[in-house]
Design a protein around this motif. Sequence first.
Motif, PDB file in Angstrom:
ATOM      1  N   PHE A   1      60.329   5.861  29.863  1.00 46.27           N
ATOM      2  CA  PHE A   1      59.382   6.976  29.978  1.00 46.27           C
ATOM      3  C   PHE A   1      60.009   8.281  29.502  1.00 46.27           C
ATOM      4  O   PHE A   1      59.336   9.102  28.876  1.00 46.27           O
ATOM      5  N   CYS A   2      61.296   8.478  29.793  1.00 44.31           N
ATOM      6  CA  CYS A   2      61.959   9.721  29.383  1.00 44.31           C
ATOM      7  C   CYS A   2      62.134   9.797  27.871  1.00 44.31           C
ATOM      8  O   CYS A   2      62.183  10.888  27.306  1.00 44.31           O
ATOM      9  N   LEU A   3      62.231   8.651  27.215  1.00 44.44           N
ATOM     10  CA  LEU A   3      62.261   8.652  25.747  1.00 44.44           C
ATOM     11  C   LEU A   3      60.900   9.044  25.181  1.00 44.44           C
ATOM     12  O   LEU A   3      60.811   9.727  24.169  1.00 44.44           O
ATOM     13  N   ALA A   4      59.848   8.599  25.859  1.00 45.62           N
ATOM     14  CA  ALA A   4      58.490   8.905  25.389  1.00 45.62           C
ATOM     15  C   ALA A   4      58.083  10.331  25.748  1.00 45.62           C
ATOM     16  O   ALA A   4      57.452  11.022  24.952  1.00 45.62           O
ATOM     17  N   TRP A   5      58.392  10.737  26.955  1.00 41.51           N
ATOM     18  CA  TRP A   5      58.061  12.088  27.439  1.00 41.51           C
ATOM     19  C   TRP A   5      59.354  12.725  27.912  1.00 41.51           C
ATOM     20  O   TRP A   5      59.777  12.499  29.051  1.00 41.51           O
ATOM     21  N   PRO A   6      60.011  13.545  27.104  1.00 40.31           N
ATOM     22  CA  PRO A   6      61.328  14.083  27.452  1.00 40.31           C
ATOM     23  C   PRO A   6      61.286  15.208  28.496  1.00 40.31           C
ATOM     24  O   PRO A   6      61.788  16.301  28.268  1.00 40.31           O
ATOM     25  N   ARG A   7      60.683  14.922  29.632  1.00 37.70           N
ATOM     26  CA  ARG A   7      60.688  15.847  30.772  1.00 37.70           C
ATOM     27  C   ARG A   7      61.107  15.030  31.989  1.00 37.70           C
ATOM     28  O   ARG A   7      60.289  14.622  32.792  1.00 37.70           O
ATOM     29  N   PRO A   8      62.409  14.750  32.115  1.00 39.62           N
ATOM     30  CA  PRO A   8      62.903  13.799  33.108  1.00 39.62           C
ATOM     31  C   PRO A   8      62.510  14.087  34.543  1.00 39.62           C
ATOM     32  O   PRO A   8      62.244  13.156  35.313  1.00 39.62           O
ATOM     33  N   PHE A   9      62.468  15.344  34.941  1.00 41.78           N
ATOM     34  CA  PHE A   9      62.153  15.629  36.333  1.00 41.78           C
ATOM     35  C   PHE A   9      60.677  15.392  36.638  1.00 41.78           C
ATOM     36  O   PHE A   9      60.324  14.943  37.730  1.00 41.78           O
ATOM     37  N   VAL A  10      59.819  15.655  35.683  1.00 46.85           N
ATOM     38  CA  VAL A  10      58.389  15.369  35.851  1.00 46.85           C
ATOM     39  C   VAL A  10      58.172  13.855  35.864  1.00 46.85           C
ATOM     40  O   VAL A  10      57.490  13.317  36.739  1.00 46.85           O
TER      41      VAL A  10
ATOM     42  N   ALA B   1      68.305   7.494  36.418  1.00 47.00           N
ATOM     43  CA  ALA B   1      67.877   7.546  35.014  1.00 47.00           C
ATOM     44  C   ALA B   1      67.391   8.940  34.631  1.00 47.00           C
ATOM     45  O   ALA B   1      67.685   9.422  33.524  1.00 47.00           O
ATOM     46  N   ALA B   2      66.652   9.591  35.515  1.00 51.61           N
ATOM     47  CA  ALA B   2      66.141  10.936  35.209  1.00 51.61           C
ATOM     48  C   ALA B   2      67.284  11.940  35.072  1.00 51.61           C
ATOM     49  O   ALA B   2      67.274  12.780  34.160  1.00 51.61           O
ATOM     50  N   LEU B   3      68.269  11.854  35.953  1.00 52.40           N
ATOM     51  CA  LEU B   3      69.411  12.766  35.851  1.00 52.40           C
ATOM     52  C   LEU B   3      70.216  12.517  34.576  1.00 52.40           C
ATOM     53  O   LEU B   3      70.649  13.460  33.916  1.00 52.40           O
ATOM     54  N   LEU B   4      70.395  11.244  34.239  1.00 56.61           N
ATOM     55  CA  LEU B   4      71.111  10.908  33.017  1.00 56.61           C
ATOM     56  C   LEU B   4      70.340  11.395  31.788  1.00 56.61           C
ATOM     57  O   LEU B   4      70.933  11.950  30.853  1.00 56.61           O
TER      58      LEU B   4
ATOM     59  N   GLU C   1      68.227  13.900  31.688  1.00 61.11           N
ATOM     60  CA  GLU C   1      68.331  15.367  31.670  1.00 61.11           C
ATOM     61  C   GLU C   1      69.680  15.804  31.122  1.00 61.11           C
ATOM     62  O   GLU C   1      69.761  16.752  30.326  1.00 61.11           O
ATOM     63  N   LEU C   2      70.732  15.098  31.498  1.00 58.23           N
ATOM     64  CA  LEU C   2      72.064  15.410  30.990  1.00 58.23           C
ATOM     65  C   LEU C   2      72.121  15.241  29.476  1.00 58.23           C
ATOM     66  O   LEU C   2      72.615  16.120  28.759  1.00 58.23           O
ATOM     67  N   PHE C   3      71.586  14.137  28.975  1.00 57.92           N
ATOM     68  CA  PHE C   3      71.577  13.917  27.523  1.00 57.92           C
ATOM     69  C   PHE C   3      70.728  14.948  26.798  1.00 57.92           C
ATOM     70  O   PHE C   3      71.107  15.419  25.716  1.00 57.92           O
ATOM     71  N   ILE C   4      69.588  15.295  27.358  1.00 52.38           N
ATOM     72  CA  ILE C   4      68.711  16.286  26.722  1.00 52.38           C
ATOM     73  C   ILE C   4      69.398  17.644  26.660  1.00 52.38           C
ATOM     74  O   ILE C   4      69.388  18.314  25.625  1.00 52.38           O
TER      75      ILE C   4
END
Length: 113
Positions: A45-54, A93-96, A98-101
């Motif tokens: 999901f984070c690859l598709a929508w790059p807003r990890p916390f949302v 996964a979301a924190l990781l 966010e770190l990569f972004i």
Amino acid sequence: MKFASVVVMILVVIVALGPEKWQPRSGLGWQIDHFVGYFVITAMFCLAWPRPFVVGSALMVAAAVLEVLQAFLPDRSAYVVAALYCAAGVLAAALLAELFIRARTGKASEAKK
């Protein structure tokens, strides 16, 4: 990737609310299955929508709702610890992501200077 993410989430709902025999198991224990499964889904999901916390917040809520809904099924039961393992996978996964972004956008902004 967005379409694939939605399809995977629909499959998760079907598996979570279907008969217990539909659940794929790795043999490593349900704890690992829940953590890794939600980690991979969140990364997708984070690859598709790059807003990890949302994305992470929405998937944590979805995992908790699915776990609660299992209480209403005849061959299932709700288990708070399972929801926590799901949430831990989502959070990791979301924190990781966010770190990569941040690392990618930080390097991009340094290159412009």
